[in-house]
Write a protein that holds these residues in place. Structure first.
Motif, short mmCIF file in Angstrom:
data_model
loop_
_atom_site.label_atom_id
_atom_site.label_comp_id
_atom_site.label_asym_id
_atom_site.label_seq_id
_atom_site.Cartn_x
_atom_site.Cartn_y
_atom_site.Cartn_z
N THR A 49 0.82 -1.21 0.00
CA THR A 49 0.00 0.00 0.00
C THR A 49 0.85 1.27 0.00
OG1 THR A 49 -1.83 -1.13 1.12
CG2 THR A 49 -1.80 1.27 1.21
N ASP A 50 1.78 1.38 0.94
CA ASP A 50 2.61 2.58 1.02
C ASP A 50 3.61 2.66 -0.13
OD1 ASP A 50 1.31 3.44 3.29
OD2 ASP A 50 2.75 2.51 4.66
N LEU A 51 4.10 1.51 -0.57
CA LEU A 51 5.04 1.50 -1.69
C LEU A 51 4.37 1.99 -2.97
CD1 LEU A 51 6.71 -1.98 -1.03
CD2 LEU A 51 7.41 0.26 -0.15
N ASP A 52 3.13 1.55 -3.17
CA ASP A 52 2.39 1.99 -4.35
C ASP A 52 2.18 3.50 -4.35
OD1 ASP A 52 2.25 -0.54 -5.35
OD2 ASP A 52 0.14 -0.88 -4.91
N ALA A 245 11.31 3.43 3.10
CA ALA A 245 12.39 4.37 3.38
C ALA A 245 13.77 3.79 3.11
CB ALA A 245 12.31 4.83 4.84
N SER A 246 13.82 2.56 2.64
CA SER A 246 15.08 1.85 2.46
C SER A 246 15.68 2.09 1.07
CB SER A 246 14.87 0.35 2.65
OG SER A 246 15.99 -0.39 2.23
N PRO A 247 17.02 2.22 0.99
CA PRO A 247 17.65 2.28 -0.33
C PRO A 247 17.37 1.04 -1.17
CG PRO A 247 19.20 2.96 1.38
CD PRO A 247 17.99 2.40 2.08
N ALA A 248 17.07 -0.08 -0.51
CA ALA A 248 16.75 -1.30 -1.25
C ALA A 248 15.47 -1.12 -2.07
CB ALA A 248 16.60 -2.47 -0.28
N TRP A 249 14.45 -0.50 -1.47
CA TRP A 249 13.23 -0.19 -2.22
C TRP A 249 13.54 0.82 -3.31
CZ3 TRP A 249 8.92 -1.15 -4.38
CH2 TRP A 249 8.03 -0.15 -4.75
N GLY A 250 14.46 1.73 -3.04
CA GLY A 250 14.88 2.67 -4.07
C GLY A 250 15.44 1.95 -5.29
N ALA A 251 16.16 0.85 -5.08
CA ALA A 251 16.70 0.08 -6.20
C ALA A 251 15.57 -0.54 -7.03
CB ALA A 251 17.64 -1.00 -5.69
N VAL A 252 14.49 -0.93 -6.35
CA VAL A 252 13.34 -1.48 -7.07
C VAL A 252 12.69 -0.40 -7.93
CG1 VAL A 252 11.07 -2.54 -6.83
CG2 VAL A 252 12.95 -3.25 -5.33
N LYS A 253 12.50 0.77 -7.34
CA LYS A 253 11.90 1.88 -8.10
C LYS A 253 12.76 2.24 -9.31
CE LYS A 253 11.40 4.84 -4.69
NZ LYS A 253 11.01 6.09 -4.01
N ALA A 255 14.63 0.22 -10.98
CA ALA A 255 14.43 -0.84 -11.98
C ALA A 255 13.12 -0.63 -12.73
CB ALA A 255 14.43 -2.20 -11.30
N VAL A 256 12.06 -0.28 -12.00
CA VAL A 256 10.76 -0.02 -12.65
C VAL A 256 10.89 1.14 -13.63
CG1 VAL A 256 8.40 0.79 -12.25
CG2 VAL A 256 9.39 -0.97 -10.77
N ASN A 257 11.54 2.20 -13.22
CA ASN A 257 11.71 3.36 -14.08
C ASN A 257 12.50 3.02 -15.34
OD1 ASN A 257 10.27 5.14 -12.45
ND2 ASN A 257 12.08 5.78 -11.29
N ARG A 258 13.54 2.22 -15.19
CA ARG A 258 14.32 1.81 -16.37
C ARG A 258 13.46 1.01 -17.34
NH1 ARG A 258 18.29 0.60 -12.55
NH2 ARG A 258 17.90 -1.65 -12.78
N LEU A 259 12.69 0.10 -16.81
CA LEU A 259 11.85 -0.73 -17.68
C LEU A 259 10.80 0.09 -18.42
CD1 LEU A 259 11.39 -3.79 -15.32
CD2 LEU A 259 12.66 -3.78 -17.47
N LEU A 260 10.34 1.15 -17.77
CA LEU A 260 9.32 2.01 -18.38
C LEU A 260 9.92 3.24 -19.04
CD1 LEU A 260 6.61 1.84 -15.58
CD2 LEU A 260 6.50 0.78 -17.84
N ASP A 261 11.25 3.31 -19.11
CA ASP A 261 11.96 4.43 -19.72
C ASP A 261 11.54 5.76 -19.11
OD1 ASP A 261 13.37 2.79 -21.53
OD2 ASP A 261 11.66 2.77 -22.89
N LYS A 262 11.44 5.79 -17.78
CA LYS A 262 11.04 7.02 -17.10
C LYS A 262 12.21 7.78 -16.47
CE LYS A 262 7.45 7.46 -14.57
NZ LYS A 262 6.91 8.66 -15.24
N GLU A 263 13.42 7.29 -16.63
CA GLU A 263 14.57 7.99 -16.05
C GLU A 263 14.92 9.20 -16.86
OE1 GLU A 263 17.19 4.84 -13.56
OE2 GLU A 263 17.52 4.82 -15.72
#
Length: 263
Positions: A49-52, A245-253, A255-263
């Motif tokens: 929920t919060d991650l979304d 709040a973790s850098p680990a979740w930041g790594a997931v975000k 990855a999502v951005n790269r896959l969607l070409d949002k960087e």
């Protein structure tokens, strides 16, 4: 804006659709999120929920799915798999009334959810079988967050732990030696190549799902010709990946951005 939609008649067959603010004519890329918890009833979609909310703040729509799990909800093989397929395919219904870009959909999942995300990504244009119908969404990519990539290897790893050793058989309804065909249909490592861009994010200090599972999947998927990346996070544990709040979740975000070409 978040709304709950039922994709089936059971109380566990629902998802929560969240949309960012934007012009009415704009269609948003979609992230399908699948929670973990070793497929057990005691865990639910609230893990995401919060991650979304962070993904929505970044301009993405999210579809956080619930499914029947092992326990009172009556999940396990094959019902959990059927639910995941039906939940994903329900996006085609949602897109009729909501601004969703179904040409840009990424599926992410944590732990058992990572297993289901990789499995779902393998089901596009698949033959119908005992696990249900094909997935109708051609995913742009999949992110496995400490995912259970190999069900039999996970079962072997858990045998020394009395409280854990029956988790996989309880989900699958049989031991690996009793139903090898069932395990092959359900285990991501046996389904490559999935022909979907894949990112495996895994902490090296994970004491729930060993990083070796992602390493083995990476090697086999790469050898099979898949576009796959392994992101190993030194010192990161299992639940760090779903800590907003973790850098680990930041790594997931990332990855999502790269896959969607949002960087």
């Amino acid at each position: 804006m978040t709304q709950k939609f039922m994709y089936g008649t059971d109380s566990n067959q629902f998802g929560e659709l969240s949309l960012p603010e934007g012009p009415a004519e704009k269609k948003f890329p979609v992230v399908v999120s699948i929670h973990g918890g070793f497929w057990k009833d005691k865990y639910d979609h609230s893990d995401f929920t919060d991650l979304d909310k962070q993904l929505v703040a970044n301009g993405l729509a999210t579809w956080n799915i619930e499914y029947r799990r092992v326990g009172p909800s009556g999940g396990g093989y094959p019902r959990t798999f059927e639910d995941v397929t039906n939940a994903v395919n329900y996006l085609t219904t949602l897109a009729k009334d909501h601004p969703l870009d179904l040409d840009r959909v990424v599926v992410i999942g944590h732990s058992a959810g990572g297993h289901l995300a990789l499995w779902a990504a393998s089901r596009y244009q698949h033959q119908a079988d005992e696990l249900g119908q094909p997935v109708q969404i051609n995913f742009t990519g999949v992110v496995s967050m400490a995912g259970v990539t190999d069900l039999e290897a996970m079962w072997v790893d858990q045998q020394p732990l009395p409280m854990m050793k029956d988790i996989v058989p309880n989900f699958m309804g049989a031991l690996p030696a009793e139903a090898p065909d069932r395990y092959r249909l359900a285990s991501p490592i046996d389904l490559v190549p999935i022909k979907t861009k894949t990112v495996l994010v895994h902490g090296t200090s994970d004491d729930k799902v060993p990083v070796e599972l992602s390493q083995s999947y990476y090697q086999k998927a790469q050898a099979a010709g898949d576009s796959v990346q392994l992101v190993e996070l030194p010192g990161v544990g299992h639940f760090d990946l779903i800590d907003g709040a973790s850098p680990a979740w930041g790594a997931v975000k990332e990855a999502v951005n790269r896959l969607l070409d949002k960087e």
